[in-house]
Design a protein around this motif. Structure first.
Motif, mmCIF file in Angstrom:
data_model
loop_
_atom_site.group_PDB
_atom_site.id
_atom_site.type_symbol
_atom_site.label_atom_id
_atom_site.label_comp_id
_atom_site.label_asym_id
_atom_site.label_seq_id
_atom_site.Cartn_x
_atom_site.Cartn_y
_atom_site.Cartn_z
ATOM 1 N N ALA A 61 0.818 -1.214 0.000
ATOM 2 C CA ALA A 61 0.000 0.000 0.000
ATOM 3 C C ALA A 61 0.851 1.262 0.000
ATOM 4 O O ALA A 61 0.456 2.280 -0.567
ATOM 5 C CB ALA A 61 -0.942 -0.005 1.203
ATOM 6 N N PHE A 62 2.029 1.221 0.646
ATOM 7 C CA PHE A 62 2.775 2.459 0.847
ATOM 8 C C PHE A 62 4.119 2.506 0.127
ATOM 9 O O PHE A 62 4.665 3.589 -0.086
ATOM 10 C CB PHE A 62 2.999 2.698 2.344
ATOM 11 N N MET A 121 -1.222 22.919 -3.841
ATOM 12 C CA MET A 121 -2.093 21.841 -4.300
ATOM 13 C C MET A 121 -3.533 22.310 -4.469
ATOM 14 O O MET A 121 -4.214 21.939 -5.417
ATOM 15 C CB MET A 121 -2.060 20.691 -3.297
ATOM 16 N N LEU A 123 3.103 18.097 -3.433
ATOM 17 C CA LEU A 123 1.863 17.526 -2.920
ATOM 18 C C LEU A 123 0.843 17.298 -4.035
ATOM 19 O O LEU A 123 0.140 16.281 -4.049
ATOM 20 C CB LEU A 123 1.280 18.425 -1.818
ATOM 21 N N THR A 156 -0.763 13.691 -4.742
ATOM 22 C CA THR A 156 -2.189 13.355 -4.645
ATOM 23 C C THR A 156 -2.735 12.914 -5.997
ATOM 24 O O THR A 156 -3.555 12.005 -6.078
ATOM 25 C CB THR A 156 -3.024 14.546 -4.125
ATOM 26 N N GLN A 171 -1.663 9.434 -6.394
ATOM 27 C CA GLN A 171 -2.405 8.558 -5.489
ATOM 28 C C GLN A 171 -3.782 8.219 -6.064
ATOM 29 O O GLN A 171 -4.213 7.070 -6.054
ATOM 30 C CB GLN A 171 -2.539 9.226 -4.122
ATOM 31 N N GLY A 199 -4.567 4.549 -7.281
ATOM 32 C CA GLY A 199 -5.366 3.898 -6.254
ATOM 33 C C GLY A 199 -4.490 3.256 -5.189
ATOM 34 O O GLY A 199 -4.769 2.173 -4.705
ATOM 35 N N ASN A 200 -3.431 3.974 -4.820
ATOM 36 C CA ASN A 200 -2.453 3.422 -3.897
ATOM 37 C C ASN A 200 -1.750 4.586 -3.193
ATOM 38 O O ASN A 200 -1.578 5.655 -3.780
ATOM 39 C CB ASN A 200 -1.426 2.598 -4.696
ATOM 40 N N ALA A 201 -1.348 4.369 -1.927
ATOM 41 C CA ALA A 201 -0.777 5.476 -1.153
ATOM 42 C C ALA A 201 0.700 5.716 -1.429
ATOM 43 O O ALA A 201 1.286 6.651 -0.883
ATOM 44 C CB ALA A 201 -0.999 5.238 0.341
ATOM 45 N N LEU A 224 1.893 9.208 -2.174
ATOM 46 C CA LEU A 224 1.851 10.089 -0.998
ATOM 47 C C LEU A 224 3.083 9.878 -0.125
ATOM 48 O O LEU A 224 3.691 10.844 0.357
ATOM 49 C CB LEU A 224 0.593 9.802 -0.165
ATOM 50 N N THR A 225 3.445 8.629 0.076
ATOM 51 C CA THR A 225 4.665 8.348 0.846
ATOM 52 C C THR A 225 5.860 9.033 0.206
ATOM 53 O O THR A 225 6.682 9.668 0.882
ATOM 54 C CB THR A 225 4.938 6.831 0.876
ATOM 55 N N ALA A 245 5.813 12.710 0.900
ATOM 56 C CA ALA A 245 6.247 13.032 2.262
ATOM 57 C C ALA A 245 7.759 12.932 2.373
ATOM 58 O O ALA A 245 8.422 13.811 2.947
ATOM 59 C CB ALA A 245 5.569 12.095 3.260
ATOM 60 N N VAL A 292 0.508 18.096 4.164
ATOM 61 C CA VAL A 292 0.953 16.798 3.661
ATOM 62 C C VAL A 292 0.634 15.707 4.678
ATOM 63 O O VAL A 292 0.109 14.637 4.341
ATOM 64 C CB VAL A 292 2.468 16.834 3.363
ATOM 65 N N PHE A 341 -1.936 12.692 4.106
ATOM 66 C CA PHE A 341 -1.427 11.333 4.289
ATOM 67 C C PHE A 341 -2.324 10.556 5.253
ATOM 68 O O PHE A 341 -2.722 9.423 4.982
ATOM 69 C CB PHE A 341 0.002 11.374 4.818
ATOM 70 N N PHE A 373 -5.682 3.064 2.810
ATOM 71 C CA PHE A 373 -5.061 1.959 2.078
ATOM 72 C C PHE A 373 -4.492 0.909 3.026
ATOM 73 O O PHE A 373 -4.216 -0.210 2.630
ATOM 74 C CB PHE A 373 -3.956 2.485 1.154
#
Ligand code: ATP
Ligand code: MG
Lengths: 227, 248, 221
Positions: A10-11, A173, A181, A185, A188, A192-194, A197-198, A201, C75, C79, C86
């Motif tokens: 997922a991440f 954003m 960002l 997004t 993401q 369909g997956n985080a 986003l990771t 960050a 952010v 998150f 997820f």
């Protein structure tokens, strides 16, 4: 172990990292450009305002105080929306990155003005008097005696405040500036997956952690306010 | 002093108020060339204010001041040009902490007199030599003792070639063992013919260096005379009380 | 000029939007009541951790603080709100805001407390301990009160920042003040509701900003 691999999936999904790395790197470039522009214009404008305030011309000082107070009291996102949606309808069309730059520069200028002004005020009266008694004029006293000392006292608080405001580039954003960002997004929701986003960050941490560490070091080095 | 040359400093009917507080209530004072005039008086009597009016760090409320015949209060007078002819030494030194001793002395030479860097530094070094600190030229104020800092401050004023020097309690902030070094420099200045107006509590110094002693109280000059007259036989009751107080 | 006034200061539109904005203001205040105490308590824990005896604990606290200070709060919020689902963790906007801001604000409040505690001399600890107080009692009764007083302007000014931060909740569709104002804007095609929201923020925060400036100046002099 099953939970762990689901978490990784997922991440930190490898294919997605590869796929979105270019977009995140593009975002980093945009973030750096806007942040750098904001830092330069914001700090310079703040310094100019603090210097103008040192002349102690009442109406001018009052205007500066009102400007600084308002921009310190209003949430930056409010200002961003205000300018972004307001200006086009009165015939001024700024690209969204320019809106972000303008707003954040003014916000930084407001905080920087207060920090510089506090620095100027903290210089003992005797320094002014010593300079004036040798015939050095007001402007030269400010330039050669007061500001060099004041600026030293302001580096630590200014660094921390500058970082806080540079991080607000993420507000881009909301109005579609393609900074980190935004890219994250967008990625993401497409993937369909985080994972994007990771990545976003992590990109921020890579960009800003040196400044955080610098601020920490400066704070111990010039611990003046709580001396 | 029986010189009939015109005075370097001439103060007439000088008044100064802070709001309702009348701090100077009509001061008349002349300081002749090469004279050392010493001012004493209780705390709050207006000594510092008088000195600060003499280079307009404080704006007088009334009266006139002239230096070397130039009216200090006149609109046409360039006050910054005059200030460099009036050296001032403060109780708290007020050295610029971000500049070396040399930098402190050279700054006004460069920014007021517009001297080139090398020239300004040569002059500054000469001034530092006069106060015995040539070897400390590159030291920063934080690295100097109080006595050394005050001597740098004297050099800073001296370097501009002042007509008169004002000293406001130059030794009050110093540890007792450092006072002597500053007084020695002041004695040398006196011997070299500098005109000086000194506020201080150093009575021994006054006795052997001052030409004239002025006693101030409540914004007025109460009595003046030779050190001998003021310290050994004051006429006014207030002067007697003050001398008795500090002699204890 | 006419266009400018109409676009930014249309009082009729402001009047119509006011009820909606006041509901939003209510949400903003609720948010503050959740987020500020959480930050103050979290910050205190962070500060105590970063002053711990063990070097490993101190360093990991510093690393965590620096990490969260390097990440923009927006952010962090996105998150938590959009990323955690997820991992099967689905949060309401309020919970997401509370968690994200707890992480962010604890770091900032923590640094302020730490500076405050460090500003209280070691003599105070020694004196308190020598009268038989336990470390915890010395902290609560002797050191913290002085520490807080020493950094009060910073605590207040950070709290202003926290209140301003609540406006980010609009991004995750929490109907607070700015969200309501932006909704009114998109319905009326007019910027006046946002101007009104700005006015409300100013009324809330301007006096505090002034106060902090005064306090800081008093401490500096
Ligand atoms: N800037 C100012 N504003 C208001 N009052 C002042 C100011 N400067 C001096 N005073 C007042 O003027 C009076 C005379 O002060 P001044 O410093 O001239 O006295 P002094 O004779 O030098 O005393 P000391 O021996 O303590 O240095 C005092 O009552 C002082 O409080
Ligand atoms: Mg005095």
């Amino acid at each position: 172990m099953d939970a762990w691999s689901r978490f990784l999936d997922a991440f930190f999904k490898w294919q997605l990292i590869e796929r979105y790395l270019p977009a995140i790197l593009d975002g980093m470039a945009v973030t750096v450009e806007i942040a750098a522009a904001v830092v330069i214009t914001g700090i310079l404008l703040g310094l100019v305002l603090a210097i103008l305030r040192a002349f102690r011309i009442l109406p001018l000082s009052a205007l500066i105080v009102i400007f600084a107070d308002m921009l310190r009291a209003l949430p930056p996102l409010v200002l961003v929306l205000l300018v972004y949606f307001g200006l086009p309808s009165v015939g001024i069309n700024l690209p969204s990155f320019a809106v972000l730059w303008l707003v954040l520069s003014c916000v930084l200028a407001a905080f920087a003005e207060e920090i510089f002004w506090a620095g100027i005020l903290s210089i003992p009266k005797g320094q002014w008097e010593a300079a004036r008694s040798t015939g050095i004029g007001f402007v030269s006293t400010l330039a050669y005696i007061v500001l060099p000392q004041a600026v030293r006292l302001t580096v630590a608080p200014l660094t921390n405040r500058t970082l806080a405001i540079a991080k607000n580039t993420a507000l881009g954003m909301v109005i579609g500036v393609s900074e980190i960002l935004s890219q994250a997004t967008t990625g993401q929701s497409f993937a369909g997956n985080a994972t994007p986003l990771t990545m976003g960050a992590i990109a921020y941490v890579i960009l800003f952690i040196p400044v955080v560490v610098l601020g920490r070091w400066l704070e111990t080095r010039f611990a003046w306010r709580r001396a | 002093m029986t010189s009939n040359r015109p005075p370097i400093l001439e103060v007439r009917g000088l008044r100064k108020s802070f709001g309702h507080l009348e701090v100077l209530r009509g001061i008349d004072l002349e300081v002749l060339p090469q004279e050392l005039v010493f001012i004493i008086g209780p705390s709050g009597s207006g000594k510092s204010t008088l000195l600060r009016c003499c280079n307009r760090l404080e704006e007088p409320t009334g009266g006139s001041i002239s230096i070397d015949g130039v009216d200090l209060m006149a609109r046409s007078t360039d006050i910054n040009a005059m200030r460099r002819r009036i050296g001032m030494v403060f109780q708290s030194f007020n050295l610029y902490p971000h500049m070396s001793a040399l930098g402190n002395v050279a700054l006004a030479l460069r920014r007021v007199l517009g001297r080139k860097r090398t020239e300004a530094e040569a002059l500054a070094l000469a001034a530092l030599a006069r106060v015995g600190l040539a070897e400390k030229a590159n030291a920063y104020p934080a690295e100097l003792s109080g006595g050394q800092q005050q001597r740098v401050a004297i050099a800073r004023a001296l370097a501009l070639g002042p007509k008169i020097m004002l000293f406001d309690e130059p030794t009050s902030a110093l540890d007792p063992e450092l006072v002597g070094s500053v007084l020695k420099v002041m004695r040398e200045l006196k011997a070299g013919g500098m005109t000086m107006l000194v506020v201080s509590h150093e009575m021994r110094f006054a006795r052997d260096a001052a030409d004239r002693v002025i006693f101030m109280d409540h914004g007025l000059i109460v009595e003046e005379g030779t050190p001998e007259q003021i310290f050994s036989g004051p006429r006014e009751v207030r002067t007697q009380a003050f001398i008795a107080e500090i002699a204890r | 000029m006419q266009a400018l006034l109409q676009q930014f200061f249309d009082f009729a539109i402001m009047a119509r939007a006011l009820p909606l904005l006041l509901t939003g203001l209510g949400q903003t205040l609720v948010l503050c009541l959740v987020v500020i105490p959480l930050g103050l308590i979290g910050g205190l824990l962070v500060a105590l951790t970063s002053l711990a005896r063990s070097r490993a604990v101190r360093w990991s606290a510093a690393a965590a603080i620096d990490f969260f200070r390097a990440i923009p709060p927006l952010v962090l919020l996105i998150f938590v709100y959009a990323g955690l689902p997820f991992a099967g963790i689905r949060l309401s906007p309020l919970a997401a805001v509370a968690i994200a801001f707890l992480l962010n604000n604890s770091s900032y409040y923590g640094e302020i407390y730490r500076a405050g505690i460090e500003s209280v001399g070691h003599g105070q600890w020694d004196a308190a301990r020598s009268t038989g107080l336990k470390a915890r009692q010395a902290l609560i009764y002797v050191v913290l009160p002085q520490a807080v007083r020493n950094v009060l302007p910073d605590l207040i000014s950070n709290t202003v920042e926290v209140v301003k931060l609540t406006s980010l909740a609009s991004v995750v569709a929490l109907p607070e003040l700015l969200y309501s104002a932006d909704m009114a804007r998109s319905i009326t095609f007019n910027t006046s509701p946002i101007v009104l929201a700005a006015g409300i923020y100013l009324v809330m925060l301007w006096p505090i900003v002034r106060l902090v400036s005064r306090l800081e100046r008093r401490i500096a002099s």
